[in-house]
Design an enzyme around this catalytic site. Structure first.
Site, PDB file in Angstrom:
ATOM      1  N   LYS A 146       1.168  -3.803   4.494  1.00  0.00           N
ATOM      2  CA  LYS A 146       0.209  -4.510   3.650  1.00  0.00           C
ATOM      3  C   LYS A 146       0.838  -5.465   2.646  1.00  0.00           C
ATOM      4  O   LYS A 146       1.864  -5.180   2.048  1.00  0.00           O
ATOM      5  CB  LYS A 146      -0.661  -3.500   2.880  1.00  0.00           C
ATOM      6  CG  LYS A 146      -1.575  -2.665   3.745  1.00  0.00           C
ATOM      7  CD  LYS A 146      -2.651  -3.475   4.475  1.00  0.00           C
ATOM      8  CE  LYS A 146      -3.795  -3.850   3.562  1.00  0.00           C
ATOM      9  NZ  LYS A 146      -4.576  -2.698   3.117  1.00  0.00           N
TER      10      LYS A 146
ATOM     11  N   SER B  26       0.857  -1.173   0.000  1.00  0.00           N
ATOM     12  CA  SER B  26       0.000   0.000   0.000  1.00  0.00           C
ATOM     13  C   SER B  26       0.893   1.222   0.000  1.00  0.00           C
ATOM     14  O   SER B  26       1.995   1.203   0.534  1.00  0.00           O
ATOM     15  CB  SER B  26      -0.871  -0.028   1.261  1.00  0.00           C
ATOM     16  OG  SER B  26      -1.242   1.289   1.613  1.00  0.00           O
TER      17      SER B  26
END
Ligand code: ARG
Length: 462
Positions: free
Chosen positions: A286, A280
């Site tokens: 992420k 991300s």
């Protein structure tokens, strides 16, 4: 313009409005049918010469010219012209430039209506073969993953609630079965697409002594169409392909959804490799399952394409109508979507890190053994319905105490039935799966056998 006479007259030369041409030209996408169109023209020209319908010399020039055109297209040197509308007229006009007047004999005893129906059938047959081969590769990847993790136990789910322990391999084999049915649907579609329309002409047949069986066998069709009107009006084979692809994408989407769920922190059953995830721009931790999400998302396109062809066909009077040209883009889109999705999932599966210890503890820590406890009481003589109630009370009690079933003492078990004895404490997830020793069940010996049979099925079909 006297030289216009022996040229393919473009629709604009006949006076077609520029805007109408732009609206109706299909060359931007139907050029994808060039191989099929040329193959069909070659078979047709050979047959015309063999039957004495056109001179052998002319057929010879036609075959040579078509061969050169195929190479030009493959080298990216073919001068595609929008004013020539579609792939058929583009190729025929180029043939005329190359070999002159003889090119004009190719379209004897043929119409673009039976020509496009033939091209589309050849295309769909090839697409079915590609789909079946790609499905087989994904099935192989599923078997490899299952074999590499043969001992992993996970909670099986119903209503997305932990239900009963199952082998991870058993769960993967469920997808093997779905994909097997998908293959079967593509093979069914293929068998009905396998019919030669050429010879139907515009719609009524043609006034020449054709050898349709010869053309069919040159092109690999196993039979010729039985009704000329149906031959040019029918696109059922496109509907069937779209329907088979929609079902296959639905299966791939379910697999993708489980990959998304299982790679979440909440499940933690899988870890995705960095090579198949994105980060991300704002959250550094992420690892997003984009490939699986896109597979899930693209399924909607396949459904839309199925509805598009069904809707396009539903109001058409017989026989050919220009609406039929709208069969192509959705079909090409579905073929590309399906094959790409199969390919990327086949690449993803072997790269997954299976966290079997997480799976097993999820199965063990939950109340997934409740059915086994009820079956225990049944083996001691209690009717199943009564056992079900006793264990429901037991589970409610355990929940209240904040304990798992394994965390209860024998004394606590006995509060719910005097039939409980020491051996109830030995119930665990391994015993639970081993007990499901029926054909099609999750017992390790059954799953090992199923894996072996699945391998053999793939080998036999290849
Ligand atoms: N481009 C047309 C199609 O895809 C080819 C057949 C055209 N036939 C006709 N009569 N205009 O359906």
């Amino acid at each position: 313009m006297p030289e216009q006479k022996d040229r393919i007259e473009s629709p604009t030369a006949r006076g077609l409005d520029e805007r109408a041409l732009k609206y109706s030209a299909s060359i931007a996408y139907d050029r994808r049918l060039y191989r099929h169109d040329i193959a069909a023209s070659i078979a047709h020209a050979r047959m015309l010469a063999k039957q004495g319908i056109i001179p052998g010399d002319d057929a010879h020039s036609i075959l040579r010219g078509l061969g050169e055109i195929r190479e030009e297209i493959e080298r990216g040197e073919f001068p595609f012209r929008e004013e020539l509308e579609d792939i058929h007229l583009n190729i025929e006009a180029r043939l005329q430039e190359k070999i002159g007047e003889a090119a004009g004999r190719l379209h004897t005893a043929r119409s673009r209506n039976d020509q496009i129906a033939t091209d589309m059938r050849l295309f769909v047959i090839e697409a079915c073969d590609d789909a079946v081969a790609s499905i087989r590769r994904l099935q192989t990847a599923l078997l490899d993953l299952a074999e590499a993790n043969q001992n992993a136990v996970m909670p099986g789910y119903t209503h997305l609630q932990r239900a009963q322990p199952v082998l991870f391999a058993h769960h993967l084999l469920a997808y093997f079965e779905m994909l097997d049915r998908d293959s079967g649907r593509f093979l069914d579609c293929r068998s009905r697409a396998d019919e030669l329309p050429l010879g139907a002409g515009a719609l009524a047949g043609v006034p020449y002594p054709l050898d349709r069986e010869f053309v069919a066998s040159e092109l690999g069709f196993s039979r010729v169409s039985r009704n000329s009107i149906d031959a040019v009006a029918d696109r059922d084979f496109v509907v069937e392909f779209q329907a088979a692809a929609a079902a296959a994408m639905m299966h791939l989407s379910r697999l993708a959804e489980e990959i998304v769920l299982w790679s979440s922190d909440e499940f933690g059953f899988l870890r995705l490799p960095v090579t198949f995830t994105t980060g991300s721009s704002i959250m550094p931790q992420k690892r997003n399952p984009d490939v699986a999400e896109l597979a899930r998302g693209r399924t909607g396109r396949a459904y839309g394409n199925l509805i598009a062809i069904l809707t396009m066909l539903k109001g058409l009077p017989l026989a050919y109508n220009r609406d039929l040209q709208e069969d192509k883009q959705p079909l090409f889109d579905t073929v590309d979507t399906l094959l790409a999705t199969l390919e990327v999932l086949t690449a993803l599966l072997p790269a997954l890190e299976v966290r079997s210890e997480r799976m097993e503890s999820a199965a063990a820590e939950s109340y997934a053994l409740a059915t086994d406890v009820a079956d225990y009481l049944v083996r001691k003589g209690m009717p199943f319905r009564e056992a079900h109630q006793a264990v429901a009370d037991l589970v409610r009690y355990a929940e209240g105490e904040g304990k798992s079933l394994r965390g209860l003492s024998l004394e606590e078990y006995r509060r719910f039935s005097p039939l409980f004895e020491h051996d109830v404490l030995a119930l665990d997830v391994r015993a639970s799966v081993a007990a499901r020793d029926v054909p099609g069940g999750t017992a390790p010996s059954r799953v090992a056998e199923a894996l072996k049979l699945a391998r053999e099925r793939l080998r036999d079909e290849a």
